[in-house]
Design an enzyme around this catalytic site. Structure first.
Site, PDB file in Angstrom:
ATOM      1  N   ASP A  17      -1.147  -0.271  -4.287  1.00 43.70           N
ATOM      2  CA  ASP A  17      -2.529   0.076  -4.669  1.00 43.70           C
ATOM      3  C   ASP A  17      -2.680   1.508  -5.176  1.00 43.70           C
ATOM      4  OD1 ASP A  17      -2.198   1.266  -2.170  1.00 43.70           O
ATOM      5  OD2 ASP A  17      -4.082   0.531  -1.344  1.00 43.70           O
ATOM      6  N   HIS A  18      -1.712   2.363  -4.934  1.00 42.45           N
ATOM      7  CA  HIS A  18      -1.649   3.710  -5.512  1.00 42.45           C
ATOM      8  C   HIS A  18      -0.304   4.298  -5.126  1.00 42.45           C
ATOM      9  CE1 HIS A  18      -2.565   5.306  -1.513  1.00 42.45           C
ATOM     10  NE2 HIS A  18      -3.565   4.457  -1.460  1.00 42.45           N
TER      11      HIS A  18
ATOM     12  N   GLU B   2       0.824  -1.206   0.000  1.00 39.96           N
ATOM     13  CA  GLU B   2       0.000   0.000   0.000  1.00 39.96           C
ATOM     14  C   GLU B   2       0.861   1.261   0.000  1.00 39.96           C
ATOM     15  OE1 GLU B   2      -3.750   0.035   2.177  1.00 39.96           O
ATOM     16  OE2 GLU B   2      -3.099  -1.760   3.235  1.00 39.96           O
ATOM     17  N   ASP B   3       0.372   2.251  -0.732  1.00 38.04           N
ATOM     18  CA  ASP B   3       0.868   3.621  -0.594  1.00 38.04           C
ATOM     19  C   ASP B   3       2.358   3.789  -0.904  1.00 38.04           C
ATOM     20  OD1 ASP B   3      -1.646   3.457   0.566  1.00 38.04           O
ATOM     21  OD2 ASP B   3      -1.210   4.832   2.198  1.00 38.04           O
TER      22      ASP B   3
ATOM     23  N   CYS C 198      -7.033   4.368  -1.788  1.00 39.19           N
ATOM     24  CA  CYS C 198      -7.268   2.927  -1.908  1.00 39.19           C
ATOM     25  C   CYS C 198      -8.666   2.514  -2.359  1.00 39.19           C
ATOM     26  CB  CYS C 198      -6.911   2.226  -0.601  1.00 39.19           C
ATOM     27  SG  CYS C 198      -7.590   2.987   0.869  1.00 39.19           S
TER      28      CYS C 198
END
Length: 557
Positions: free
Chosen positions: A270-271, A38-39, A77
């Site tokens: 996810d980003h 994530e992130d 997300c």
């Protein structure tokens, strides 16, 4: 005005046709593993940033095809994950606002606060409640198609799709979900979500020692260079190193189970990054991600500049499994039997983030990023309360208050122009807006027209005030309920149906009349009539996405 909004919705709902899961072709189906962090932006050694030491990812990268132009559809997300799981743009299915409810992990909380409790407003300042997005009835979570094709599917355990995952989405969907639980001789699709690099870990792991020296980090030009900034960036890189160890543990288990050589491995974030002016932003800092795929038999390694979007993941997964993607999916497969032509552009969106609503649309090709700002009077910066927990934020905001930021750092706090254009090769931090430059007029027109063409034949539900959208999804702001399953017996075959259009159905056959099943029970996706022994009991459940699930019913055969 409301008549127009509703008419748009009716047009949107009626313009597609329902499709059933496609059966796979007769071929060997590969195991597929997703390792999702994530992130993080592409701040890894195989993208040229060697600050964090990531030996496990480095080893995987040597055996993988690395994508240099991979993009999320939203810089946060939940909207992005809704696109990943459906193969649809969030703006098309009504999942673009962050966040609709509390269905973040596993099967979701499935409870929704009213407007008095949320303290959230839409673009017209209407109070809004929490909700599960009711997406078009023909759209399914893509793992259903894999199950129909014979795959065992597991998710461990973040979902965050903007709706509670229906029980038909996954065979297992909890902290214990694992390929190790699959039936013998069954291909698997397993997802492991790693939360170690999430934005929240910038403060939740602040008590841990830094493994990266703050003096060694690069400070983006849009940040003030001070101790607070450097320590926060160093914490993020330290978290990347922790995440790498978790990746290593997953791969070690795969090898221990003698599955590594027969498994396609995806790794991605996810980003983009978790820092201010990264997460939630529609610049490269929020949308561009690390992405690589390890194939089988070393068939594809190296690098590619092919443009891919997260909306492409669902059709790509089906294509790899030998399943023809349904026509309704907006994504384009970039691998497998049904690979599409390469993209020239990817698209992004930005709408509500927690307390603050805006509307921005993006077009990106291999060099340029174009933004269309529908509310240029609103500042780029959103004073999101959650983000203020990031350790560097209080100092950043104090410097802003004291007028001590330089011109570049001030840009984030200013209002917007109607259009923005950035040369992402010359200006990777997207600081110098070229929209008014005569030298780039032809590029501006090209990108503007590309956005218009993209929008021509698809609805953008971000144009509708969220309160109107919610009331359409949940009439009178009450969640609709999926009708119970109807069981019919004909010619020794059992057929299952629900009066709710678009409902997916799951069932369990048991000889026990007193079973107590829940979402984590061994439900089977219903795809066609089946036979069972007389005297057995059929337990059934149904759910349309966004609706409350039906009752679990039991019937003796």
């Amino acid at each position: 005005m409301k008549i127009i909004y509703i008419s748009i919705l009716i047009l949107f709902i009626s313009c597609k046709t329902k499709e059933k899961p496609n059966q796979s072709t007769k071929k060997l189906q590969p195991n597929i593993l997703w390792i999702v962090t994530e992130d993080i932006s592409p701040t890894l050694s195989f993208y040229g940033d060697s600050i964090a030491k990531t030996p496990n990812l480095d080893a995987l990268a040597k055996e993988s095809l690395i994508y240099d132009n991979a993009f999320a559809v939203v810089g946060v997300c939940a909207p992005t994950r809704s696109s990943i799981i459906t193969g649809m743009y969030p703006t098309t299915i009504g999942t673009m606002h962050m966040r609709t409810g509390q269905d973040v992990m596993s099967w979701g909380k499935r409870t929704y606060k009213n407007s008095e409790e949320t303290q959230r407003n839409d673009i017209e300042n209407n109070s809004i409640r929490q909700y599960a997005a009711v997406i078009p009835d023909f759209v399914k979570c893509f793992p259903e198609y894999l199950q129909a094709a014979g795959y065992f599917t597991t998710n461990n355990q973040k979902t965050d799709y903007q709706f509670a995952a229906p029980v038909t989405a996954w065979n297992q969907n909890n902290p214990k979900a694992h390929w190790k639980n699959k039936p013998e001789n069954t291909p698997f699709f397993s997802v492991f979500n790693i939360g170690t690099t999430h934005e929240s870990q910038l403060w939740k792991k602040s008590n841990l020692p830094l493994t990266v020296n703050p003096d060694d980090v690069k400070v983006p030009a849009y940040f003030p260079d001070n101790e607070a900034t450097r320590n926060t960036i160093a914490r993020h890189y330290s978290n990347i190193e922790l995440m790498d160890a978790e990746v290593g543990a997953i791969i070690h288990q795969l090898k221990k189970d003698s599955l590594y050589d027969n498994t396609i491995i995806f790794f991605y974030s996810d980003h983009g990054g978790p820092l201010p002016r990264q997460k939630r932003e529609i610049y490269d800092s929020g949308l561009k991600v690390p992405f690589m795929i390890k194939g089988i038999n070393d068939d594809k390694k190296g690098r590619t500049d092919r443009l891919i979007s997260f909306v492409d993941l669902a059709p790509t997964m089906l294509s790899i499994a030998g399943v023809k993607p349904p026509n309704y999916m907006e994504g384009k497969s970039f691998a497998g039997d049904f690979t599409s032509e390469e993209r020239d552009y990817v698209f992004g969106s930005s709408d509500r983030f927690d307390e603050f609503t805006d509307r921005i649309r993006a077009v990106r090709n291999k060099q340029f990023l174009y933004l269309k700002n529908y509310f240029p009077n609103l500042p780029k910066y959103k004073d999101v309360g959650y983000r203020k927990n990031v350790p560097m934020m209080p100092v950043f905001l104090q410097l802003k208050e004291e007028n001590k930021l330089n011109e570049t750092q001030e840009i984030w706090f200013e209002t917007k122009t109607e259009e923005e254009l950035y040369d992402c090769i010359k200006d990777p931090e997207n600081i110098h807006n070229l929209a008014s430059s005569p030298d780039y007029k032809s590029v501006l027109v090209e990108m503007r027209n590309t956005l218009k063409k993209h929008q021509e034949n698809r609805i953008d539900l971000g144009e509708i005030p969220e309160v109107v959208l919610i009331n359409k999804m949940w009439p009178n702001f009450e969640q609709p309920t999926t009708e119970n399953v109807i069981i019919e017996l004909s010619n020794d075959k059992i057929s299952l149906s629900s009066a709710t259009k678009g409902a997916s159905i799951a069932y369990i056959v048991s000889d026990n009349p007193n079973e107590k099943f829940d979402f984590n029970s061994d439900w089977k996706l219903y795809t066609k009539p089946f036979s069972t022994t007389k005297g057995n009991y059929i337990y059934t459940i149904a759910q349309r996405i966004g609706f409350k699930e039906s009752e679990i019913l039991k019937e003796k055969i």
